[in-house]
Write an enzyme that holds these catalytic residues in place. Structure first.
Site, PDB file in Angstrom:
ATOM      1  N   ARG A  34       0.438  -1.193  -0.762  1.00 23.24           N
ATOM      2  CA  ARG A  34      -0.373  -0.277   0.224  1.00 23.24           C
ATOM      3  C   ARG A  34       0.702   1.084   0.208  1.00 23.24           C
ATOM      4  O   ARG A  34       0.240   2.109  -0.011  1.00 23.24           O
ATOM      5  CB  ARG A  34      -1.158   0.216   1.316  1.00 23.24           C
ATOM      6  CG  ARG A  34      -1.650  -1.078   1.199  1.00 23.24           C
ATOM      7  CD  ARG A  34      -2.849  -0.829   2.018  1.00 23.24           C
ATOM      8  NE  ARG A  34      -4.046  -2.209   1.825  1.00 23.24           N
ATOM      9  CZ  ARG A  34      -4.261  -3.381   1.452  1.00 23.24           C
ATOM     10  NH1 ARG A  34      -2.905  -3.741   1.557  1.00 23.24           N
ATOM     11  NH2 ARG A  34      -5.509  -3.807   0.932  1.00 23.24           N
ATOM     12  N   GLN A  99      -0.344 -12.151   8.785  1.00 20.16           N
ATOM     13  CA  GLN A  99      -0.677 -11.666   7.000  1.00 20.16           C
ATOM     14  C   GLN A  99      -0.273 -11.696   5.795  1.00 20.16           C
ATOM     15  O   GLN A  99      -0.432 -11.635   4.833  1.00 20.16           O
ATOM     16  CB  GLN A  99      -1.002 -10.314   7.467  1.00 20.16           C
ATOM     17  CG  GLN A  99      -1.580  -9.492   7.968  1.00 20.16           C
ATOM     18  CD  GLN A  99      -1.911  -8.129   8.238  1.00 20.16           C
ATOM     19  OE1 GLN A  99      -0.685  -7.078   9.144  1.00 20.16           O
ATOM     20  NE2 GLN A  99      -2.885  -7.388   7.831  1.00 20.16           N
ATOM     21  N   HIS A 117      -3.896 -15.761   5.686  1.00 18.88           N
ATOM     22  CA  HIS A 117      -4.085 -15.074   4.792  1.00 18.88           C
ATOM     23  C   HIS A 117      -3.404 -16.255   3.296  1.00 18.88           C
ATOM     24  O   HIS A 117      -3.050 -15.837   2.478  1.00 18.88           O
ATOM     25  CB  HIS A 117      -3.108 -13.495   4.164  1.00 18.88           C
ATOM     26  CG  HIS A 117      -4.075 -12.299   4.890  1.00 18.88           C
ATOM     27  ND1 HIS A 117      -3.705 -10.963   4.919  1.00 18.88           N
ATOM     28  CD2 HIS A 117      -5.135 -12.044   4.934  1.00 18.88           C
ATOM     29  CE1 HIS A 117      -4.006 -10.192   4.980  1.00 18.88           C
ATOM     30  NE2 HIS A 117      -5.147 -10.781   5.855  1.00 18.88           N
ATOM     31  N   CYS A 152      -9.351 -33.158 -11.135  1.00 18.35           N
ATOM     32  CA  CYS A 152     -10.388 -33.027 -12.144  1.00 18.35           C
ATOM     33  C   CYS A 152      -9.845 -32.053 -12.998  1.00 18.35           C
ATOM     34  O   CYS A 152     -11.390 -31.983 -13.871  1.00 18.35           O
ATOM     35  CB  CYS A 152     -11.529 -32.300 -11.231  1.00 18.35           C
ATOM     36  SG  CYS A 152     -11.149 -31.272 -10.309  1.00 18.35           S
TER      37      CYS A 152
HETATM   38 ZN   LIG Z   1     -10.215 -30.841  -8.889  1.00 25.69          ZN
END
Ligand SMILES: [Zn+2]
Length: 241
Positions: A34, A99, A117, A152
């Protein structure tokens, strides 16, 4: 003087939990987000680091994270990371809540690290929720540019919390439990602007802030040191002897 005061607080207000932000890693050459020279001054986070951007264009998000992962892996822990690991070893810091996604606390030797995070150490499939470890992610990035789930075939998401996403399940709860049970939260290198993590110091009976420049909660801090993490925490170790 202020390092001596912080050393005394650490001893008097056990247990102590550290909360770190981007400011502890800038001394390792990692830009923060930032400031005027930060990452978000260069690129729009909602284009490269939001869950909406990932669903729309995972290739673009990975082109950002590919560079970022390589930059983070090339960085080394600095005196600030090492001092917190040393304080843990001496029994003066119970855990580090961070963080940061850069894994530098772990690489510096800290054992109890809560990455609120997420981190670059893995990527995840939003379809079947399987995780791929960093080595596998890197191998796929070399070959294809965008890693996909081995199970997948969906694009994997970086294991970091993107804008618009909830924090990793369990991490914030663990961090909150640690802060509530602490005598002191030691904030290092955070401007305390990103919620809900910025609220963690308020869960403890007291907190101290070590940061270059102001933080959002300075007026409520028991002790406030305007200084770099590395120099300040090294001085604290010297005071402790
Ligand atoms: Zn997967």
């Amino acid at each position: 003087m202020s390092a001596a005061a912080l050393a005394a607080l650490l001893c008097a207000r056990q247990p102590c939990v550290a909360l770190t932000g981007a400011g502890i890693s800038t001394e390792s050459g990692i830009p923060d987000f930032r400031s005027d020279t930060g990452i978000w001054a260069e690129v729009d986070p909602f284009e490269v680091a939001s869950i909406q951007a990932f669903r729309r264009d995972p290739v673009r998000v990975w082109s950002f994270y590919r560079q970022r992962i390589h930059a983070l892996l090339a960085a080394e822990p600095n005196a600030g990371h090492c001092a917190l690991a040393e304080l843990e070893q001496r029994g003066l810091v119970q855990a580090v809540v961070t963080q940061n996604i850069d894994t530098l606390h772990t690489r510096a030797g800290s054992r109890e690290v809560v990455e609120v995070h997420g981190s670059i150490r893995s990527a995840e499939c939003l379809g079947c929720l399987r995780r791929e470890e960093l080595d596998g992610v890197l191998a796929q990035l070399e070959r294809a540019g965008t890693p996909v789930c081995a199970h997948c075939g969906e694009p994997l998401k970086p294991g970091v919390t993107l804008f618009g996403e909830l924090l990793p399940p369990g991490a914030l709860e663990r961090a909150t439990d640690l802060a509530r049970a602490a005598g002191l939260v030691l904030v290092v290198g955070s401007t305390l602007e990103v919620w809900p993590v910025a609220g963690l110091p308020l869960e403890a009976p007291a907190f101290a802030v070590v940061n270059l420049g102001p933080s959002a909660l300075d007026d409520q801090a028991l002790l406030r040191i305007d200084g770099s993490a590395g120099q300040t925490l090294s001085a604290v170790l010297d005071e402790l002897g």
